[in-house]
Enzyme design. Sequence first.
Site, mmCIF file in Angstrom:
data_model
loop_
_atom_site.group_PDB
_atom_site.id
_atom_site.type_symbol
_atom_site.label_atom_id
_atom_site.label_comp_id
_atom_site.label_asym_id
_atom_site.label_seq_id
_atom_site.Cartn_x
_atom_site.Cartn_y
_atom_site.Cartn_z
ATOM 1 N N ASP A 1 -3.665 4.040 -2.339
ATOM 2 C CA ASP A 1 -4.791 4.480 -1.532
ATOM 3 C C ASP A 1 -5.319 5.817 -2.053
ATOM 4 O OD1 ASP A 1 -6.345 4.086 1.003
ATOM 5 O OD2 ASP A 1 -5.397 5.991 1.521
ATOM 6 N N HIS B 1 -10.574 -4.457 3.384
ATOM 7 C CA HIS B 1 -10.452 -4.043 4.778
ATOM 8 C C HIS B 1 -11.351 -2.860 5.131
ATOM 9 C CE1 HIS B 1 -7.967 -1.367 2.451
ATOM 10 N NE2 HIS B 1 -7.898 -0.541 3.462
ATOM 11 N N ASP B 2 -12.123 -2.356 4.177
ATOM 12 C CA ASP B 2 -12.944 -1.163 4.406
ATOM 13 C C ASP B 2 -14.442 -1.424 4.362
ATOM 14 O OD1 ASP B 2 -10.955 0.744 4.852
ATOM 15 O OD2 ASP B 2 -10.712 1.185 2.727
ATOM 16 N N ASP C 1 0.839 -1.190 0.000
ATOM 17 C CA ASP C 1 0.000 0.000 0.000
ATOM 18 C C ASP C 1 0.873 1.239 0.000
ATOM 19 O OD1 ASP C 1 -2.712 1.027 0.184
ATOM 20 O OD2 ASP C 1 -3.136 -0.677 1.485
ATOM 21 N N GLU D 1 10.363 1.720 -15.542
ATOM 22 C CA GLU D 1 11.783 1.445 -15.314
ATOM 23 C C GLU D 1 11.991 0.097 -14.630
ATOM 24 O OE1 GLU D 1 14.024 4.561 -13.424
ATOM 25 O OE2 GLU D 1 12.651 6.108 -14.171
#
Length: 539
Positions: free
Chosen positions: A202, A332-333, A100, A262
Amino acid sequence: MTTNLNWWKGGIIYQIYPRSFMDLNGDGVGDIAGITTKLDYVASLGVDAIWLSPVFTSPMKDFGYDVSDYRDIDPLFGSLGDFKKMIARAHELNLKVMVDQVLSHSAESHPWFEESRQNKTNDKADWYVWADPKPDGSPPNNWLSIFGGSAWQWDSRRLQYYLHNFLTSQPDINFHCEAARQAQLDNMRFWLELGVDGFRLDTVNFYYHSEGLEDNPPVPEGEPKTMGAPHDNPYTYQRHVYDISRPENLGFLQDLRSLMDEFPGSTTVGELGDDYPLERMAEYTSGGDKLHMAYTFDLLNTPHSPTYIRDVLANMQEIVGDGWPCWALSNHDVVRSATRWGEGEDAIAYPLVALALITSLRGSVCIYQGEELGLPEADVPFERIQDPYGIPLWPVFKGRDGCRTPMVWNKEEQGGFSTIEPWLPVDKRHLALSVAEQEANPASLLNKVRQLIKWRQSQPELLNGELAQVEVNNQDLIAYVREYEGKKILVVINMTKDVQTAALPMAVTTVLEGHGFVASLTEQTLSLPAYQAFYARID
């Protein structure tokens, strides 16, 4: 490691919430060393990657989504050395590692913000979003925090307000400041050089705000409220025109893609909470020069009728174009899908057919830890609530703790997660659904999920193909064709508790097997039992 640089396209990502996955050091909180010990289990599912919710140094006021050091591991989870060992073991198991990245805001204890708030002339004075009060001392505008109240917090040192889209302890970084913007890109480079394979971003549409600080307009009467927030939250009463999803964000995402390029084989998936999420997904993932993929809350909401799902797919086809979605039913939300969608349904068959749906759609997939076990939303009593989002909105909205309780590895008192009482309580209903219990049962959901995933991973059409919905004269069924390199698979999903029949509009050449579902096809008539999926090759 696999040499497929586009592994993410159609890939399955297993989301780990580190605080609740495995506590190896016995302090009641999960840790990185604990994750490492369970990577063999994750690999056994047949997934392509893991995504770790934040493990960076943090005061933990929002459980890691308030970063105070973007280049180190919080001691609660272990050390940078532990993280390197985890990456090495994951790569041995052919698992990619995604982490994250919380770029839009930091913790107020971050050295950047501590310097920025001192005065208006320091080197980082404009690294955060500061604004003068109105003549009457009130905040600069009507912008709201998702966590409640004004999005502006007064600071007595600068005699200005600073912007926080979330907690007051999460000040927003000013992406209009080139130095701050570049610093975040440099922080991401640090982790890529360390060996991570990608990022979950996020609140990826929150990076920029309008420098004019115009008031957001109200949601017009009769129009739907904001996606991604509970509708009892006043945040949903505004159209978020000026505080998020600004056009300047596209330039940053292009710079980010240049960085990712890259490191061949690396990827990004963005979280989109927006009034018009599909438009944002199209904007952010099309053209191959911004995000690789993104997810919205379309299937993380409560609606889930066949009609609703068909509408989501139709809108996706119409709006997103060559952009690439990442589908999820749980994270998780949000309330776990076994409860949010599956309450009152068969506890094994329904979660499995729901997984069949998202793993056969055009796009990539996220599976949240415990979803493969069919874990229902945990019941966390008010006195044990930890989530700062839930406490002020209780009892209508109970926060996110119910989906964050510990993973259950066996049926011992703490589910094999820890030797002591964990940071959130283990729901006793979960113990009978533990990994050990299900591994011992060949007919368990866990073993059926393994079979489905491994079968799906061998079907190029389901991994890479285009999607076209099909009319099968039964509104209780969801049907579509996936086509890749001239080969086609027909998919028909029955998420209801009743047998459904349909006349297929095309000839089937081969009924595919090995996925674990059952169906009956007589000439052109399909009979699909409750909670079953049908896969067949067609001309």
